[in-house]
Motif scaffolding. Structure first.
Motif, PDB file in Angstrom:
ATOM      1  N   GLY A   1      -8.565  20.880   4.139  1.00  0.00           N
ATOM      2  CA  GLY A   1      -9.990  21.032   3.892  1.00  0.00           C
ATOM      3  C   GLY A   1     -10.367  20.585   2.499  1.00  0.00           C
ATOM      4  O   GLY A   1      -9.522  20.379   1.631  1.00  0.00           O
ATOM      5  N   HIS A   2     -11.637  20.435   2.284  1.00  0.00           N
ATOM      6  CA  HIS A   2     -12.162  19.944   1.007  1.00  0.00           C
ATOM      7  C   HIS A   2     -11.899  20.945  -0.104  1.00  0.00           C
ATOM      8  O   HIS A   2     -12.326  22.087  -0.024  1.00  0.00           O
ATOM      9  N   ILE A   3     -11.179  20.535  -1.117  1.00  0.00           N
ATOM     10  CA  ILE A   3     -10.913  21.361  -2.279  1.00  0.00           C
ATOM     11  C   ILE A   3     -11.354  20.561  -3.495  1.00  0.00           C
ATOM     12  O   ILE A   3     -10.882  19.457  -3.727  1.00  0.00           O
ATOM     13  N   GLY A   4     -12.265  21.106  -4.261  1.00  0.00           N
ATOM     14  CA  GLY A   4     -12.745  20.393  -5.447  1.00  0.00           C
ATOM     15  C   GLY A   4     -13.759  19.337  -5.081  1.00  0.00           C
ATOM     16  O   GLY A   4     -14.487  19.453  -4.111  1.00  0.00           O
ATOM     17  N   ASP A   5     -13.794  18.276  -5.876  1.00  0.00           N
ATOM     18  CA  ASP A   5     -14.777  17.221  -5.610  1.00  0.00           C
ATOM     19  C   ASP A   5     -14.119  16.056  -4.867  1.00  0.00           C
ATOM     20  O   ASP A   5     -12.928  16.065  -4.608  1.00  0.00           O
ATOM     21  N   GLY A   6     -14.906  15.064  -4.537  1.00  0.00           N
ATOM     22  CA  GLY A   6     -14.418  13.924  -3.770  1.00  0.00           C
ATOM     23  C   GLY A   6     -13.777  12.847  -4.615  1.00  0.00           C
ATOM     24  O   GLY A   6     -13.615  11.716  -4.159  1.00  0.00           O
ATOM     25  N   ARG A   7     -13.390  13.165  -5.838  1.00  0.00           N
ATOM     26  CA  ARG A   7     -12.794  12.169  -6.730  1.00  0.00           C
ATOM     27  C   ARG A   7     -11.522  11.570  -6.159  1.00  0.00           C
ATOM     28  O   ARG A   7     -11.225  10.402  -6.382  1.00  0.00           O
ATOM     29  N   THR A   8     -10.753  12.347  -5.420  1.00  0.00           N
ATOM     30  CA  THR A   8      -9.510  11.840  -4.842  1.00  0.00           C
ATOM     31  C   THR A   8      -9.798  10.647  -3.943  1.00  0.00           C
ATOM     32  O   THR A   8      -9.124   9.616  -4.028  1.00  0.00           O
ATOM     33  N   VAL A   9     -10.805  10.786  -3.097  1.00  0.00           N
ATOM     34  CA  VAL A   9     -11.166   9.688  -2.194  1.00  0.00           C
ATOM     35  C   VAL A   9     -11.655   8.497  -3.008  1.00  0.00           C
ATOM     36  O   VAL A   9     -11.270   7.355  -2.743  1.00  0.00           O
TER      37      VAL A   9
ATOM     38  N   ALA B   1     -10.982   2.954  -4.816  1.00  0.00           N
ATOM     39  CA  ALA B   1     -10.944   1.983  -5.919  1.00  0.00           C
ATOM     40  C   ALA B   1      -9.624   1.217  -5.921  1.00  0.00           C
ATOM     41  O   ALA B   1      -9.605   0.000  -6.121  1.00  0.00           O
ATOM     42  N   ARG B   2      -8.520   1.906  -5.686  1.00  0.00           N
ATOM     43  CA  ARG B   2      -7.212   1.233  -5.623  1.00  0.00           C
ATOM     44  C   ARG B   2      -7.145   0.265  -4.445  1.00  0.00           C
ATOM     45  O   ARG B   2      -6.599  -0.835  -4.560  1.00  0.00           O
ATOM     46  N   LEU B   3      -7.690   0.709  -3.294  1.00  0.00           N
ATOM     47  CA  LEU B   3      -7.703  -0.170  -2.116  1.00  0.00           C
ATOM     48  C   LEU B   3      -8.514  -1.432  -2.395  1.00  0.00           C
ATOM     49  O   LEU B   3      -8.087  -2.537  -2.051  1.00  0.00           O
TER      50      LEU B   3
ATOM     51  N   LEU C   1       0.826  -1.199   0.000  1.00  0.00           N
ATOM     52  CA  LEU C   1       0.000   0.000   0.000  1.00  0.00           C
ATOM     53  C   LEU C   1       0.865   1.256   0.000  1.00  0.00           C
ATOM     54  O   LEU C   1       1.945   1.272   0.594  1.00  0.00           O
ATOM     55  N   THR C   2       0.350   2.311  -0.646  1.00  0.00           N
ATOM     56  CA  THR C   2       1.014   3.602  -0.562  1.00  0.00           C
ATOM     57  C   THR C   2       0.731   4.189   0.816  1.00  0.00           C
ATOM     58  O   THR C   2      -0.096   3.685   1.574  1.00  0.00           O
ATOM     59  N   TYR C   3       1.404   5.280   1.116  1.00  0.00           N
ATOM     60  CA  TYR C   3       1.238   5.941   2.415  1.00  0.00           C
ATOM     61  C   TYR C   3      -0.228   6.297   2.667  1.00  0.00           C
ATOM     62  O   TYR C   3      -0.787   5.994   3.723  1.00  0.00           O
ATOM     63  N   LEU C   4      -0.864   6.953   1.704  1.00  0.00           N
ATOM     64  CA  LEU C   4      -2.254   7.380   1.876  1.00  0.00           C
ATOM     65  C   LEU C   4      -3.225   6.203   1.854  1.00  0.00           C
ATOM     66  O   LEU C   4      -4.222   6.205   2.579  1.00  0.00           O
ATOM     67  N   GLU C   5      -2.953   5.202   1.038  1.00  0.00           N
ATOM     68  CA  GLU C   5      -3.812   4.018   1.020  1.00  0.00           C
ATOM     69  C   GLU C   5      -3.804   3.331   2.381  1.00  0.00           C
ATOM     70  O   GLU C   5      -4.840   2.909   2.883  1.00  0.00           O
TER      71      GLU C   5
END
Length: 182
Positions: free
Chosen positions: A140-148, A153-155, A108-112
């Protein structure tokens, strides 16, 4: 094929400049607005914004933010008592930053890892995309939740077909971890 880069342009004075952009000069007050106009100014980290504004004849107004104006962050949910169940196929060891699925270590990556560890520590709790961005990414929330969505999906892909459904989508809200979902 390789092409030559154009010669570097001659550099002007390295002193930063402040240029106010708007529909009227700063000295002319706006009608009915009390003469206040807000500007968003990006400056290099080593530039003092107050000194720069004063050098260009702009009087800076600094207003501290009173407590209670900004929304308070959501409180961290307490870990669920069933979070460390020994019979669960997904195990997370925060001390060694290691995650296993059916005894197989996940790459896993750090964020995953942080995302999986947070979800596993709070099973059955629905986490909004904004709350996950604040908790895991630290801003804080910037843009849409696509990052999450992309990280989830990767997880799921790394968890494999037998366990991917343990991270459940709550439509139009976010995600939750369901340990015994089959």
């Amino acid at each position: 094929m390789t092409t030559a880069l154009p010669p570097p342009a001659t550099r002007r004075s390295p002193a930063p400049r402040l240029q106010l952009v708007g529909d009227r000069p700063p000295a002319v007050p706006a009608q009915g607005t009390g003469g206040r106009v807000g500007y968003l100014v990006f400056l290099p980290a080593n530039v003092d914004p107050v000194a720069l504004m004063e050098a260009h004849g702009v009087r800076p107004e600094i207003h501290p933010v009173a407590p209670g104006i900004l929304p308070a962050p959501e409180p961290e949910p307490a870990p669920h008592p069933a979070a460390d169940r020994p019979d669960d196929a997904i195990r997370v060891d925060r001390a060694r930053r290691m995650a296993e699925v059916d005894g197989r270590e996940l790459e896993l990556t750090y964020l995953e890892f942080d995302l999986l560890a947070h979800l596993v520590a709070h099973p059955y709790t629905v986490h909004t995309r904004d709350a996950l961005i604040t908790r895991i990414w630290g801003y804080g929330h910037i843009g849409d939740g696509r990052t999450v969505d992309v990280h989830v999906a990767r997880l799921r892909r790394k968890l494999g077909p037998a366990h991917r459904s343990r991270i459940s989508t709550v439509r139009r809200v976010g995600y939750k971890y369901v340990p015994d979902h089959r």
